[in-house]
Design an enzyme around this catalytic site. Structure first.
Site, PDB file in Angstrom:
ATOM      1  N   GLU A  24      -0.747  12.816   0.732  1.00 31.90           N
ATOM      2  CA  GLU A  24      -1.104  12.080   2.159  1.00 31.90           C
ATOM      3  C   GLU A  24      -1.488  13.055   3.023  1.00 31.90           C
ATOM      4  O   GLU A  24      -1.249  14.319   3.026  1.00 31.90           O
ATOM      5  CB  GLU A  24       0.401  11.941   2.635  1.00 31.90           C
ATOM      6  CG  GLU A  24       1.207  10.576   1.612  1.00 31.90           C
ATOM      7  CD  GLU A  24       2.694  10.531   2.116  1.00 31.90           C
ATOM      8  OE1 GLU A  24       3.069  11.149   2.723  1.00 31.90           O
ATOM      9  OE2 GLU A  24       3.180   9.416   1.267  1.00 31.90           O
ATOM     10  N   ARG A  34       9.016   8.355  -2.600  1.00 27.96           N
ATOM     11  CA  ARG A  34       7.701   9.360  -2.388  1.00 27.96           C
ATOM     12  C   ARG A  34       6.653   8.796  -3.560  1.00 27.96           C
ATOM     13  O   ARG A  34       6.968   8.045  -4.540  1.00 27.96           O
ATOM     14  CB  ARG A  34       8.111  10.455  -3.062  1.00 27.96           C
ATOM     15  CG  ARG A  34       8.963  11.476  -2.313  1.00 27.96           C
ATOM     16  CD  ARG A  34       8.018  12.282  -1.009  1.00 27.96           C
ATOM     17  NE  ARG A  34       8.594  12.978  -0.087  1.00 27.96           N
ATOM     18  CZ  ARG A  34       9.288  12.775   1.217  1.00 27.96           C
ATOM     19  NH1 ARG A  34       9.419  11.261   1.516  1.00 27.96           N
ATOM     20  NH2 ARG A  34       9.997  13.688   1.812  1.00 27.96           N
ATOM     21  N   HIS A  40       3.650   6.382   5.807  1.00 34.94           N
ATOM     22  CA  HIS A  40       4.748   7.212   5.520  1.00 34.94           C
ATOM     23  C   HIS A  40       5.440   7.303   7.089  1.00 34.94           C
ATOM     24  O   HIS A  40       5.826   8.185   7.757  1.00 34.94           O
ATOM     25  CB  HIS A  40       4.428   8.531   5.271  1.00 34.94           C
ATOM     26  CG  HIS A  40       5.604   9.240   4.661  1.00 34.94           C
ATOM     27  ND1 HIS A  40       5.388  10.148   3.702  1.00 34.94           N
ATOM     28  CD2 HIS A  40       7.008   9.241   5.080  1.00 34.94           C
ATOM     29  CE1 HIS A  40       6.722  10.833   3.202  1.00 34.94           C
ATOM     30  NE2 HIS A  40       7.488  10.261   4.272  1.00 34.94           N
TER      31      HIS A  40
END
Ligand SMILES: NC(=O)c1ccc[n+]([C@@H]2O[C@H](COP(=O)([O-])OP(=O)(O)OC[C@H]3O[C@@H](n4cnc5c(N)ncnc54)[C@H](O)[C@@H]3O)[C@@H](O)[C@H]2O)c1
Ligand SMILES: O=C(O)[C@H](O)CO
Length: 316
Positions: A261, A232, A283
């Site tokens: 994000e 993360r 991601h």
């Protein structure tokens, strides 16, 4: 039972999301802005979210809510303590990405150690034509074999990454939690930072792990060490990493995640994109079709288990 999926668009359209095998009303939204969460969940007993944030303020206005079914392993977008206090159950997805995420972490390690990104760009810029011979050596090319991987967080993903890198001849050391002493099978956090050629982060983002890697920790790493983060964004102080990359105080970094994000254009890591030894992916470490399908199947399994009164993959 009313089920509301707040961010269905975070699963690719190719994923088959079956409907639960019990009487229910299903409502899904492609995406949900923070100010829409309460209104959309007002009559929901089950909220399904991948990355939408649900905190104490929302929970206080959602007395009907019984379960938050996370469409993810990471639970940092949901306030688990507030859920516990409000009597709302939370479940997550486990083991679905045990091939996908380790393969992504390994891809980043390989690309950085061999400087693939930098060489690709220089070939595109015409450097090979100017080399005057069959190859050129503008960037170091290193083998992962005989390097040491330091794992921070030693759960499903880290253990599968360990299996992959051992096949390449890497050594692996595992960090004890920051501030805790070494124990059998675990070296101290500081020792791992200082000894590893590659550090890879695989712990959840919590209050304890926020900015686990900052200026001090980056300074402890070898000057040519690689930092891999498929965990993360909040695990790393991005300003500190940007400085370390710009000042060439670490060997490189491969990230799949950032603190917010999608990243704002002024996110420090967006300013690191011109560093040849920095790779940022959006991601997608988890996003192989096979992994996403496993996630979708398990998501519905979890909800069916809850409806049948069984505790499955419960965080709260
Ligand atoms: N980039 C992606 O696509 C992607 C996909 C899946 C998961 N993830 C992230 O990866 C993380 C790990 O996933 P996993 O499936 O291996 O989870 P996991 O629960 O199997 O493993 C997490 C490990 O971290 C350890 N841990 C918890 N707090 C810690 C701390 N303070 N210091 C050190 N270790 C600590 C736990 O004991 C556990 O062993 C998830 O929490 C998620 O944030 C990212
Ligand atoms: O935590 C996870 O599983 C990934 O971030 C995908 O949502």
């Amino acid at each position: 039972m009313n089920l509301v999926f707040l961010d269905r668009q975070t699963l690719a359209p190719s994923v088959n999301l079956r409907r639960p095998a019990f009487d229910h009303h299903w409502q899904e939204y492609a995406e949900t802005a923070p100010e829409q969460v309460v209104q959309r969940l007002l009559h929901a007993e089950v909220a399904i979210v991948n990355k939408v944030k649900i905190g104490a303020a929302e929970l206080a206005k959602l007395p009907a809510l019984k379960l938050i079914a996370l469409a993810a392993t990471g639970s940092d977008n949901v306030d688990l303590a507030a859920c516990r206090a409000a009597g709302v159950a939370v479940c997550n997805i486990r083991n679905y990405s045990k091939s996908a995420v380790p393969e992504h972490a390994l891809s980043l390690m390989m690309a950085l150690s061999r400087n693939l990104h930098a060489y690709r760009s220089s070939v595109a810029d015409g450097r090979w034509q100017q080399a005057g011979q069959f190859c050129y050596f503008d960037y170091p090319v290193r083998d992962l074999k005989d390097m040491t991987l330091g794992l921070i967080g030693y759960g499903t993903i880290a253990r599968d990454l360990e299996r992959l890198v051992r096949a390449l001849g890497m050594d692996v050391i595992v960090a004890a939690r920051k501030g805790q002493p070494a124990e059998p099978g675990r070296q101290s956090f500081e020792h791992v930072l200082a000894e590893a050629d590659v550090i890879s982060l695989h712990c959840p983002l919590t209050a304890d792990t926020h900015h686990l890697i900052g200026e001090q920790e980056l300074a402890m790493m070898k000057p040519d060490a690689l930092l891999i983060n498929v965990g993360r964004g909040g695990l790393v102080d991005e300003e500190a990493l940007l400085c370390a990359l710009k000042e060439q105080r670490i060997g490189g970094a491969g990230f799949d995640v950032v603190s917010a994000e999608p990243p704002a254009s002024n996110n420090p890591l967006m300013q690191a994109l011109d560093c040849p030894n920095f790779i940022l992916t959006p991601h997608i470490a988890w996003a192989s079709q096979a992994a996403m399908q496993r996630l979708a199947d398990q998501l519905v399994d979890n909800i069916e288990a809850f409806a049948a009164g069984r505790e499955q993959n419960r965080l709260v």
